[in-house]
Design a protein around this motif. Structure first.
Motif, PDB file in Angstrom:
ATOM      1  N   ASP A  79       0.820  -1.212   0.000  1.00  0.00           N
ATOM      2  CA  ASP A  79       0.000   0.000   0.000  1.00  0.00           C
ATOM      3  C   ASP A  79       0.859   1.269   0.000  1.00  0.00           C
ATOM      4  O   ASP A  79       0.452   2.301  -0.559  1.00  0.00           O
ATOM      5  N   ASP A  80       2.030   1.205   0.620  1.00  0.00           N
ATOM      6  CA  ASP A  80       2.880   2.390   0.732  1.00  0.00           C
ATOM      7  C   ASP A  80       3.512   2.799  -0.593  1.00  0.00           C
ATOM      8  O   ASP A  80       4.063   3.900  -0.708  1.00  0.00           O
ATOM      9  N   GLN A 131       1.720   2.940  -3.412  1.00  0.00           N
ATOM     10  CA  GLN A 131       0.678   3.501  -4.268  1.00  0.00           C
ATOM     11  C   GLN A 131       0.828   5.014  -4.414  1.00  0.00           C
ATOM     12  O   GLN A 131       0.869   5.752  -3.428  1.00  0.00           O
ATOM     13  N   GLY A 132       0.930   5.460  -5.663  1.00  0.00           N
ATOM     14  CA  GLY A 132       0.996   6.890  -5.942  1.00  0.00           C
ATOM     15  C   GLY A 132       2.362   7.517  -5.810  1.00  0.00           C
ATOM     16  O   GLY A 132       2.516   8.719  -6.072  1.00  0.00           O
ATOM     17  N   LEU A 133       3.382   6.748  -5.410  1.00  0.00           N
ATOM     18  CA  LEU A 133       4.720   7.313  -5.300  1.00  0.00           C
ATOM     19  C   LEU A 133       5.290   7.645  -6.679  1.00  0.00           C
ATOM     20  O   LEU A 133       4.973   6.991  -7.674  1.00  0.00           O
ATOM     21  N   LYS A 134       6.152   8.643  -6.715  1.00  0.00           N
ATOM     22  CA  LYS A 134       6.886   8.984  -7.932  1.00  0.00           C
ATOM     23  C   LYS A 134       8.342   8.558  -7.727  1.00  0.00           C
ATOM     24  O   LYS A 134       8.961   8.937  -6.724  1.00  0.00           O
ATOM     25  N   LYS A 154       5.385   0.452 -12.360  1.00  0.00           N
ATOM     26  CA  LYS A 154       4.096   0.982 -12.799  1.00  0.00           C
ATOM     27  C   LYS A 154       2.969  -0.006 -12.533  1.00  0.00           C
ATOM     28  O   LYS A 154       1.855   0.389 -12.193  1.00  0.00           O
ATOM     29  N   GLY A 182       1.632   0.303  -9.022  1.00  0.00           N
ATOM     30  CA  GLY A 182       1.056   1.565  -8.577  1.00  0.00           C
ATOM     31  C   GLY A 182       1.993   2.739  -8.453  1.00  0.00           C
ATOM     32  O   GLY A 182       1.611   3.783  -7.924  1.00  0.00           O
ATOM     33  N   VAL A 183       3.233   2.605  -8.957  1.00  0.00           N
ATOM     34  CA  VAL A 183       4.218   3.683  -8.849  1.00  0.00           C
ATOM     35  C   VAL A 183       4.312   4.433 -10.172  1.00  0.00           C
ATOM     36  O   VAL A 183       4.316   3.839 -11.244  1.00  0.00           O
ATOM     37  N   SER A 184       4.398   5.767 -10.094  1.00  0.00           N
ATOM     38  CA  SER A 184       4.643   6.596 -11.269  1.00  0.00           C
ATOM     39  C   SER A 184       6.152   6.747 -11.426  1.00  0.00           C
ATOM     40  O   SER A 184       6.857   7.061 -10.455  1.00  0.00           O
ATOM     41  N   THR A 185       6.689   6.493 -12.633  1.00  0.00           N
ATOM     42  CA  THR A 185       8.138   6.443 -12.790  1.00  0.00           C
ATOM     43  C   THR A 185       8.659   7.477 -13.785  1.00  0.00           C
ATOM     44  O   THR A 185       7.936   7.955 -14.658  1.00  0.00           O
ATOM     45  N   ASP A 240       9.680  10.945  -5.246  1.00  0.00           N
ATOM     46  CA  ASP A 240       9.648  10.591  -3.826  1.00  0.00           C
ATOM     47  C   ASP A 240      10.679   9.529  -3.486  1.00  0.00           C
ATOM     48  O   ASP A 240      10.966   9.290  -2.299  1.00  0.00           O
TER      49      ASP A 240
END
Length: 360
Positions: free
Chosen positions: A167-168, A170-173, A185, A188-191, A209
């Motif tokens: 869960d941690d 999710q949404g991280l860049k 990706k 759930g990570v934006s790269t 992040d």
């Protein structure tokens, strides 16, 4: 005008007239250029590119006078392959996958998630038919590749906040290279991929992040621990990423047999030196990072499981539609499976037993 004649002419013009015809190379010194992807003096990668240039000059007894330019000095960090392909530079030092946009098969000669360790990749290139496949993939672009070592198993990355569960993420860049970005990706990570020199500022400004680059030695030099103290080891995506020495193919084919041997010998010596350099200094530097406040751990079990499942999807889809990748893929991953079995039986147990003896 034939393509190779054009490239030879263009290369001479772009390099200030330094490209020489075959007879001249046999009789007098050739002033040539080696462009690197990494900053001059940067641990492991920049330093060993410069050593490669010096070694080429020394082993050729000065017949090749090699001028070295670090990343960004003459060409952009991700522009080395194109510079060598066009003849603007005769030699390059880079990571194969920086040219993945031009040659999709470069990934097989750099790294895949959960694939070959450094010594395994070297073995496949030298004895498993990898070099012939590499030559075949690069030849249409006028480039001759040589294995130039690597960093060994890399790091999973630096994070501003701890990763306690999937869960941690999710949404991280995150700044992450290679196929690691495709895998991240899926969970759930934006790269984003930035050149090495921009990683620190990207973390500092909040553009990302989290970030990965190589491992303890390089990461200490970049100062990433100052902003993102949570350090996850090892890298799932780069178990043994390789570097390459590349040579303009027209230039290489015009070298004498002796100078061709010089190039191969210089690349081989650089490969050995680079891996030794990384292995020694990564080992020593990790303790230093902990002393500076880095919090070192492995990814949680649910993260590892999700990354593994996502990686298998990415890997299975990778070769589709690319004839060269489709040719290499089954050969490469048959060897990966053999290495996984051997590693579990030998190195894996050896590491675990050694750690138990020494209480670490």
């Amino acid at each position: 005008m034939k393509r190779r004649d054009f490239l030879r002419t263009a290369g001479a013009a772009a390099a200030g007239g330094t490209a020489l015809a075959a007879p001249a190379l046999a009789q007098s010194a050739a002033k040539v250029t080696l462009v690197g992807a990494f900053p001059r003096g940067f641990p492991g990668v920049g330093v060993n590119a410069e050593r490669l240039a010096a070694r080429l000059t020394a082993l050729s007894d000065g017949k090749l006078e090699v001028a070295y330019f670090g990343g960004g000095e003459l060409v952009p960090p991700f522009g080395v392959f194109d510079a060598v392909s066009s003849g603007a530079a005769q030699f390059g030092h880079t990571a194969s996958y920086y040219a993945v946009g031009q040659v999709r098969a470069t990934m097989y000669f750099t790294t895949f998630p959960y694939a070959l360790m450094q010594e395994e990749l070297s073995g496949w290139i030298h004895y498993g038919g990898g070099q012939a496949l590499w030559d075949e993939a690069y030849a249409p672009h006028g480039v001759k590749p040589f294995y130039a070592g690597g960093s060994g198993a890399q790091a999973g990355g630096w994070f501003r906040k701890p990763i306690a569960s999937l869960d941690d993420l999710q949404g991280l860049k995150m700044r992450i290279g290679g196929l690691g970005g495709d895998v991240m990706k899926k969970v759930g990570v934006s790269t984003i991929l930035t050149p090495p020199a921009e990683i620190f500022s990207s973390l500092q400004s909040g553009v990302v992040d989290a970030a990965e680059f190589v491992g303890p030695w390089n990461d200490l030099a970049l100062g990433l621990y100052q902003i993102a103290p949570y350090y996850y080891l090892p890298a799932f995506h780069e178990p043994g990423a390789a570097l390459e020495c590349i040579v303009n193919l027209d230039f290489y084919e015009n070298l004498s047999p002796w100078l061709k041997t010089v190039v191969a010998t210089a690349a081989s010596a650089t490969a050995d030196e680079t891996y030794a350099d990384f292995r020694y200094h990564n080992t020593r530097v990790l303790k230093d990072l902990v002393g500076r406040g880095a919090i070192v751990s492995a990814f949680p079990a649910d993260v590892t499981a999700a990354l593994g499942a996502a990686a298998k999807e990415v890997i299975a889809a990778y070769p589709q539609g690319d004839p060269m990748c489709e040719k290499i893929h089954p050969v490469y991953f048959d060897y990966v499976r053999d290495c996984a079995a051997y590693g579990a039986a030998v190195e894996g147990r050896a590491y675990a037993e050694r750690a138990a003896v020494w209480g670490v």
